[in-house]
Design an enzyme around this catalytic site. Structure first.
Site, PDB file in Angstrom:
ATOM      1  N   ARG A 106       0.818  -1.214   0.000  1.00 21.34           N
ATOM      2  CA  ARG A 106       0.000   0.000   0.000  1.00 21.34           C
ATOM      3  C   ARG A 106       0.853   1.266   0.000  1.00 21.34           C
ATOM      4  O   ARG A 106       0.558   2.218  -0.731  1.00 21.34           O
ATOM      5  CB  ARG A 106      -0.949  -0.012   1.191  1.00 21.34           C
ATOM      6  CG  ARG A 106      -1.833   1.227   1.346  1.00 21.34           C
ATOM      7  CD  ARG A 106      -2.427   1.732   0.054  1.00 21.34           C
ATOM      8  NE  ARG A 106      -3.065   0.701  -0.746  1.00 21.34           N
ATOM      9  CZ  ARG A 106      -3.240   0.783  -2.060  1.00 21.34           C
ATOM     10  NH1 ARG A 106      -2.788   1.835  -2.736  1.00 21.34           N
ATOM     11  NH2 ARG A 106      -3.831  -0.193  -2.709  1.00 21.34           N
ATOM     12  N   LYS A 141       2.196  24.889  -4.024  1.00 21.37           N
ATOM     13  CA  LYS A 141       0.979  24.243  -3.520  1.00 21.37           C
ATOM     14  C   LYS A 141       1.177  22.732  -3.564  1.00 21.37           C
ATOM     15  O   LYS A 141       0.653  22.015  -4.415  1.00 21.37           O
ATOM     16  CB  LYS A 141      -0.229  24.668  -4.342  1.00 21.37           C
ATOM     17  CG  LYS A 141      -0.532  26.160  -4.217  1.00 21.37           C
ATOM     18  CD  LYS A 141      -1.675  26.581  -5.118  1.00 21.37           C
ATOM     19  CE  LYS A 141      -1.935  28.081  -5.002  1.00 21.37           C
ATOM     20  NZ  LYS A 141      -3.003  28.535  -5.932  1.00 21.37           N
ATOM     21  N   LYS A 173       4.023  39.181  -4.120  1.00 23.03           N
ATOM     22  CA  LYS A 173       2.626  38.915  -4.456  1.00 23.03           C
ATOM     23  C   LYS A 173       1.744  40.059  -3.968  1.00 23.03           C
ATOM     24  O   LYS A 173       2.229  41.053  -3.403  1.00 23.03           O
ATOM     25  CB  LYS A 173       2.205  37.574  -3.870  1.00 23.03           C
ATOM     26  CG  LYS A 173       3.118  36.424  -4.317  1.00 23.03           C
ATOM     27  CD  LYS A 173       2.548  35.077  -4.021  1.00 23.03           C
ATOM     28  CE  LYS A 173       1.479  34.712  -5.031  1.00 23.03           C
ATOM     29  NZ  LYS A 173       0.991  33.329  -4.833  1.00 23.03           N
ATOM     30  N   GLU A 203       4.095  39.752  -8.953  1.00 23.47           N
ATOM     31  CA  GLU A 203       2.757  39.410  -9.435  1.00 23.47           C
ATOM     32  C   GLU A 203       1.972  40.690  -9.705  1.00 23.47           C
ATOM     33  O   GLU A 203       1.935  41.595  -8.858  1.00 23.47           O
ATOM     34  CB  GLU A 203       2.030  38.565  -8.388  1.00 23.47           C
ATOM     35  CG  GLU A 203       0.593  38.235  -8.721  1.00 23.47           C
ATOM     36  CD  GLU A 203      -0.085  37.522  -7.566  1.00 23.47           C
ATOM     37  OE1 GLU A 203       0.085  36.289  -7.458  1.00 23.47           O
ATOM     38  OE2 GLU A 203      -0.790  38.194  -6.772  1.00 23.47           O
ATOM     39  N   ASP A 224      -1.412  37.519 -13.290  1.00 24.91           N
ATOM     40  CA  ASP A 224      -2.344  36.687 -12.535  1.00 24.91           C
ATOM     41  C   ASP A 224      -3.788  36.910 -12.965  1.00 24.91           C
ATOM     42  O   ASP A 224      -4.287  38.037 -12.994  1.00 24.91           O
ATOM     43  CB  ASP A 224      -2.199  36.999 -11.039  1.00 24.91           C
ATOM     44  CG  ASP A 224      -2.957  36.015 -10.177  1.00 24.91           C
ATOM     45  OD1 ASP A 224      -2.895  34.805 -10.456  1.00 24.91           O
ATOM     46  OD2 ASP A 224      -3.613  36.458  -9.213  1.00 24.91           O
TER      47      ASP A 224
END
Length: 290
Positions: A106, A141, A173, A203, A224
């Protein structure tokens, strides 16, 4: 058959993750089902078989899981990482202690299916933008603790890696801009702090912000959530002065229009955080002599 050339990940990155997964699965008492039902002397040969179309990644993790259970297990890879597979294809064969194989199964398949799913999702976007200059790249992410493995899977799918962490590039950002007081102020502060070897990316959400960023000589701009039309206009404004990266709502269906706008990179978070697991199974092949 497509085969992506890959540099293998070092064992020191793979082994801690696989050991932790095995420890989680074995718990306090080990595999009580297998120990109760399978004689200690039993030997077997099994194969890992693809049950759907996809791109393979993570075989070193699977091999590590089996060999940590029993270093004498023989693992023969038939379709290495970076290979495309069809239903029924045999990816690898494992031979040796039946107990070790069944107990490690597994964890081995969890890593292999997850990473192959990322490679497959990346492959689909890479294929969708073939014929353009754009390349698909990943983001931060990622699953905590598995970033290096997941970014490796992106490479296996034909994609590129963005930064590995907060320490290898400056990416300004929207929240940085809001607190710093504007695009120019944020970039100037970053340049005063970053060393000469560190690139600065910013960004931007609007063409006005883009023009402000370009006036500072920034190296990379992240466009973006812009429409393909806005992206095309942005690429014209940049005119080769910076690397252009597009992000936001990227799928295999939307990527062609984004790429056609002329951007250099298309960053996509879902290929690491939400790609479906590739269906791979471990099938019993034969008992072998003790």
């Amino acid at each position: 058959m497509t085969l992506i050339a890959l540099e293998p990940l070092p064992s020191l990155l793979i082994e801690p993750a696989v050991r932790a997964a095995l420890a989680e699965d074995l718990g306090r008492a080990g595999d009580i089902t297998t120990e109760a039902t399978i004689p200690v002397e039993a030997k077997a040969r099994v194969v890992i078989r693809a049950r759907e179309d996809g791109r393979i990644a993570g075989l070193d993790c699977a091999r590590m899981a089996f060999r940590l259970m029993d270093p004498n297990l023989r693992v023969a890879v038939q379709l290495p990482d970076g290979s495309d597979v069809m239903p029924g294809d045999i990816v690898a064969a494992i031979e040796g202690s039946a107990r070790a194989i069944i107990t490690g199964e597994r964890v081995a398949l969890n890593f292999l299916g997850h990473l192959s799913g990322i490679a497959t999702a990346t492959r689909e976007i890479a294929r969708a933008i073939e014929g353009t200059k754009a390349r698909v790249c990943c983001t931060r992410k990622t699953t905590p603790g598995l970033r290096a493995l997941e970014k490796y899977a992106v490479r296996a799918g034909g994609g590129m890696n963005h930064r590995f962490g907060l320490d290898d590039a400056v990416l300004i950002k929207d929240n940085h801009i809001a607190v710093a007081g504007g695009v120019r102020e944020a970039i100037e502060r970053a340049r005063r702090r970053a060393g000469h070897m560190v690139k600065v990316e910013v960004e931007v959400d609007t063409l006005d912000q883009l023009e402000e960023a370009l006036a500072t000589g920034v190296e990379v701009v992240l466009l973006d959530n812009m429409t393909p039309e806005q992206l095309a206009h942005a690429v014209k404004l940049v005119a080769g002065r910076a690397i252009t990266e597009a992000s936001g709502r990227v799928t295999a269906a939307t990527a062609p229009a984004i790429a056609a706008a002329g951007v250099d990179l298309i960053s996509c978070g879902w290929i690491t955080h939400s790609a479906p697991c590739l269906d791979l199974g471990l099938d019993f092949d034969a008992l072998t002599a003790s």
